[in-house]
Design an enzyme around this catalytic site. Structure first.
Site, PDB file in Angstrom:
ATOM      1  N   HIS A  83     -17.885  23.908   6.376  1.00 29.41           N
ATOM      2  CA  HIS A  83     -17.623  23.697   4.957  1.00 29.41           C
ATOM      3  C   HIS A  83     -18.246  24.846   4.169  1.00 29.41           C
ATOM      4  O   HIS A  83     -19.052  25.621   4.689  1.00 29.41           O
ATOM      5  CB  HIS A  83     -18.234  22.378   4.495  1.00 29.41           C
ATOM      6  CG  HIS A  83     -19.742  22.364   4.569  1.00 29.41           C
ATOM      7  ND1 HIS A  83     -20.423  22.272   5.768  1.00 29.41           N
ATOM      8  CD2 HIS A  83     -20.693  22.465   3.602  1.00 29.41           C
ATOM      9  CE1 HIS A  83     -21.723  22.311   5.540  1.00 29.41           C
ATOM     10  NE2 HIS A  83     -21.918  22.428   4.229  1.00 29.41           N
TER      11      HIS A  83
ATOM     12  N   HIS B 179     -20.035  27.321   6.938  1.00 31.94           N
ATOM     13  CA  HIS B 179     -21.205  27.101   7.783  1.00 31.94           C
ATOM     14  C   HIS B 179     -21.167  25.651   8.246  1.00 31.94           C
ATOM     15  O   HIS B 179     -20.410  24.822   7.733  1.00 31.94           O
ATOM     16  CB  HIS B 179     -22.502  27.417   7.043  1.00 31.94           C
ATOM     17  CG  HIS B 179     -22.657  26.748   5.716  1.00 31.94           C
ATOM     18  ND1 HIS B 179     -21.957  27.154   4.590  1.00 31.94           N
ATOM     19  CD2 HIS B 179     -23.409  25.690   5.326  1.00 31.94           C
ATOM     20  CE1 HIS B 179     -22.287  26.385   3.570  1.00 31.94           C
ATOM     21  NE2 HIS B 179     -23.150  25.484   3.982  1.00 31.94           N
TER      22      HIS B 179
ATOM     23  N   ARG C 157     -33.718  17.175  14.560  1.00 31.60           N
ATOM     24  CA  ARG C 157     -33.820  18.330  13.668  1.00 31.60           C
ATOM     25  C   ARG C 157     -33.803  17.849  12.226  1.00 31.60           C
ATOM     26  O   ARG C 157     -33.046  16.942  11.872  1.00 31.60           O
ATOM     27  CB  ARG C 157     -32.649  19.285  13.912  1.00 31.60           C
ATOM     28  CG  ARG C 157     -32.578  20.463  12.941  1.00 31.60           C
ATOM     29  CD  ARG C 157     -31.445  21.422  13.290  1.00 31.60           C
ATOM     30  NE  ARG C 157     -31.347  22.470  12.281  1.00 31.60           N
ATOM     31  CZ  ARG C 157     -30.469  22.470  11.270  1.00 31.60           C
ATOM     32  NH1 ARG C 157     -29.595  21.485  11.162  1.00 31.60           N
ATOM     33  NH2 ARG C 157     -30.455  23.448  10.384  1.00 31.60           N
TER      34      ARG C 157
END
Length: 731
Positions: A604, A660, A670
């Site tokens: 996006h 990205h 994460r």
């Protein structure tokens, strides 16, 4: 056939959290029934227009393109299995085995089948249907005596799911036979002016007969797995849960715009449904909706989520829905077979092999119930990655997270090398030397023209403040799910806790997220007090301090980027008025059982001015450069900065807003914290005249940020489409 809101709590009060969440719905089910005129079996005989509260979004409306009629595709007719062979002698053993095989095959392919010669007296079925019609024909004020409040299981109302803003075109009445019957109690309220025993005796007799059928079917299905027929008999002990829901679908003035019951799977062991002669039930096979031909002499049987777990997915719990029509009312009676609340649902060792490893970890039926109804079941299953990871052994990724092959291939071909996108040292700005400042300005401009991304070190945000904010983020994500759901982000809303979803998204991101806002007004303390029973000030104060520091950095970076375009540093400062919009999203990506098949966040571009991201030391961020995915090396001492769509437009496309995404891994969770800088809603977005030359004419027309936002999320954000819709015709 079970709506995923009907068993939010048991008579034993499974959990109070779902009730609180359901209470956040924007409507009361019965009051909307009243407003819509659902007062009689044929409520809309004079109305030709569907009330807005029932109009489905386009993607949920029934379409001829997504439906197959079984009559047109004989191979797609739900199998009808004759149970008469069960009443035959030993010489019919071969026929019995054929029945078991056919039943298992139906559950593997369809998750559905119909049974003929089932042993339930047709006269009893007719009696129960008569009582159901008699109940639905009562005046609404009488039916409301047994109103089912949001968050409770039993009584009369409209089937509603958490976050549901459009009502089903249906009425329903839900009651329980075991472990404690509430049928006579509710009948006494409904038929106080008559004989309640007529209703309760018919319903209890019917449910008892259907339970007997369900027990026989459970044994046959267990045998079809290669197990002893009574292997799962422990699930049918004294505290078993047997319930039934009457579903009534009145004629609908505009049936193509409404739905009787949205696509869902049933969270039970088995569902035994009797439908009248009016078509309405559809099952999803090969991404098509197949209409189940109504046969009043049959029962429709379907596998529930729990049996899918017990069978190690050999049997399928599949999506199904109910549609409506304009001319005929429809009635269905759905009985649900469930284990005791404390029963452990676990795949038998006999069904676990090296070729077919265990998929689900053991859990209790109570544990499942406390979590199973917290989401709009648009995919037919649970949608939260942490809940999924809690319920899974970790050996197989649930289908709802498996990317389509094209996207999956892109994940598998990711760059194996970590790459440092440009790292720019902002400490050079403190030397007072113009040459040092220009070095920073030119480096930033070059990075934004080539990459659309850069990293900044020595940025002035205290590293201890970053660590404190990360600790608070982990504290949030480690809360029990029912606590996080107190701050649930409903579809279409910007802020709160949930899974990141986009319009038309059918495969889920493997992530949790929490979005909040600092400006133009802060909602952080409000969310913190909702999430945490104590010490919520630590959370709100830390996040507000962090966002304030990052916003200050973003304003400084914007001045440097303006200068890199050849503008005065303050040329874009009018976008930072009092109504500036500053928000943040916390993202947690849990370890994934099959990371090569999933994505943390799809490709996006950001619809903002600037994004300032801090990622921990776990790899995950990728940027697309020259159609190659480059993995950004995590540097916890830096911030990642990327150009948003608005800055691309303001720069007349000198700075690039690029694709990205976030990938996941199988071993480490994460965390990332993304802050977004945006102008006021009323701000006009237009490239400054100084950037327009004959050699580089104006590319985008002027528009307001509010106009941009109203369109930015109406499509799957595949990237460059957003800015390009504002292209000038001559560009």
């Amino acid at each position: 056939m079970a709506a995923h809101q009907t068993i939010l709590s048991s008579p034993m009060h499974v959990s109070s959290a779902p009730a609180a969440m359901a209470a956040t719905l924007n409507f009361d089910a019965n009051s909307t029934l009243r407003k819509a005129g659902l007062r009689s079996p044929v409520p809309h005989s004079e109305s030709k227009q569907l009330p807005a509260m029932f109009i489905e979004a386009d993607k949920n409306q029934r379409s001829s393109e997504d439906s197959w009629e079984a009559s047109e595709h004989a191979e797609l007719e739900v199998p009808v299995l004759d149970l008469e062979v069960l009443n035959s002698g030993p010489d019919k053993l071969g026929q019995r085995q054929e029945l078991v095989k056919a039943m298992a095959k139906a559950c593997q392919k369809w998750g559905f089948f119909q049974v003929l010669n089932h042993g339930v007296d047709q006269a009893l079925i007719d009696r129960c249907e008569v009582e159901a019609h008699r109940m639905f024909a009562l005046p609404l004020e009488v039916k409301e005596r047994v109103h089912r409040p949001p968050g409770t299981s039993f009584g009369y109302g409209a089937n509603t799911w958490v976050n549901q803003k459009v009502l089903h075109w249906a009425e329903s009445f839900h009651m329980q036979l075991h472990p404690t019957s509430n049928i006579h109690e509710m009948a006494a309220k409904l038929f106080a002016e008559g004989d309640p025993n007529q209703f309760s005796s018919a319903v209890e007799a019917y449910m008892t007969a259907v339970e007997g059928l369900a027990r026989r079917l459970l044994e046959l299905l267990t045998e079809g797995l290669g197990l002893e027929p009574r292997h799962f008999s422990q699930y049918l002990e004294k505290e078993r849960m047997i319930s039934m829901r009457f579903n009534f679908y009145p004629p609908c003035p505009e049936p193509s715009l409404a739905i009787g019951l949205r696509a869902h799977t049933d969270p039970h062991l088995l569902t035994i449904l009797h439908q009248d002669s009016v078509a309405g039930l559809q099952v999803q096979i090969h991404d098509k909706w197949v209409t189940v031909k109504p046969r009043p002499d049959c029962f429709v049987v379907n596998i529930g989520d729990l049996f899918q777990v017990l069978s190690n997915t050999m049997y399928k719990s599949v999506l199904h829905r109910a549609f409506v029509n304009s001319s005929s009312q429809r009635l269905s009676l759905a009985c649900f077979l469930n284990p005791p609340l404390n029963a452990t649902v676990a795949t038998p060792p006999e069904l676990i092999t090296p070729e077919w490893p265990q998929i689900y970890r053991p859990f209790t039926w109570l544990e499942y119930l406390k979590n199973a109804y917290l989401y709009h079941p648009i995919t037919g299953s649970l949608t939260n990655a942490v809940l999924i990871s809690a319920l899974l052994r970790g050996s197989k990724l649930p289908d709802m997270f498996v990317e389509v092959e094209d996207d999956r291939a892109a994940i598998c071909t990711e760059s194996s090398e970590l790459l440092d996108i440009p790292v720019i040292d902002l400490s050079k700005l403190s030397t007072g030397e113009e040459a040092d400042r220009q070095t920073v300005v030119h480096a930033m401009a070059e990075a934004c023209e080539k990459w659309g991304f850069l990293q900044v070190s020595n940025h002035g945000v205290d590293l201890r403040l970053i660590e404190r904010c990360e600790a608070q983020a982990h504290r949030l994500f480690e809360l029990p799910l029912e606590a996080k759901e107190r701050a649930h982000r409903a579809p279409g809303e910007k802020f709160g806790y949930g899974a990141n979803t986009w319009v038309d998204q059918t495969v889920r991101h493997w992530a949790e997220s929490f979005s909040l806002q600092l400006r133009p007004y802060s909602n952080i303390a409000e969310y913190a007090s909702t999430l945490f029973e104590s010490d919520y000030e630590d959370f709100s104060e830390t996040l507000e301090e962090y966002m304030g520091a990052v916003e200050k950095l973003a304003r400084q970076l914007t001045e440097l980027l303006a200068e890199g375009l050849g503008l005065l540093p303050t040329r874009l400062n009018h976008y930072f008025e009092d109504a500036t919009m500053t928000s943040m999203r916390l993202n947690l990506y849990p370890p994934c059982p099959q990371p090569e098949l999933a994505i943390g966040l799809r490709a996006h571009t950001d619809p903002h001015l600037l994004t300032i991201l801090h990622q921990d030391n776990v790899v995950g961020l990728q940027v697309q450069i020259n159609e190659q995915w480059i993995t950004v090396k995590p540097r916890p001492e830096c911030f990642v900065v990327n150009v948003g769509d608005l800055l691309q437009i303001l720069s007349n496309k000198r700075y690039k807003s690029v694709l990205h995404r976030a990938i996941v891994n199988g071993t480490s969770k994460r965390l990332s914290m993304a802050c977004f800088l945006n102008p006021p809603l009323s701000a006009t977005i237009v490239a400054p005249d100084e950037l327009i030359t004959p050699q580089r004419p104006r590319i985008y027309r002027a528009f307001t940020f509010q106009d941009f936002l109203s369109n930015a999320y109406t499509h799957h954000p595949k990237g460059a489409e957003r800015p390009e819709q504002y292209h000038l015709a001559q560009a």
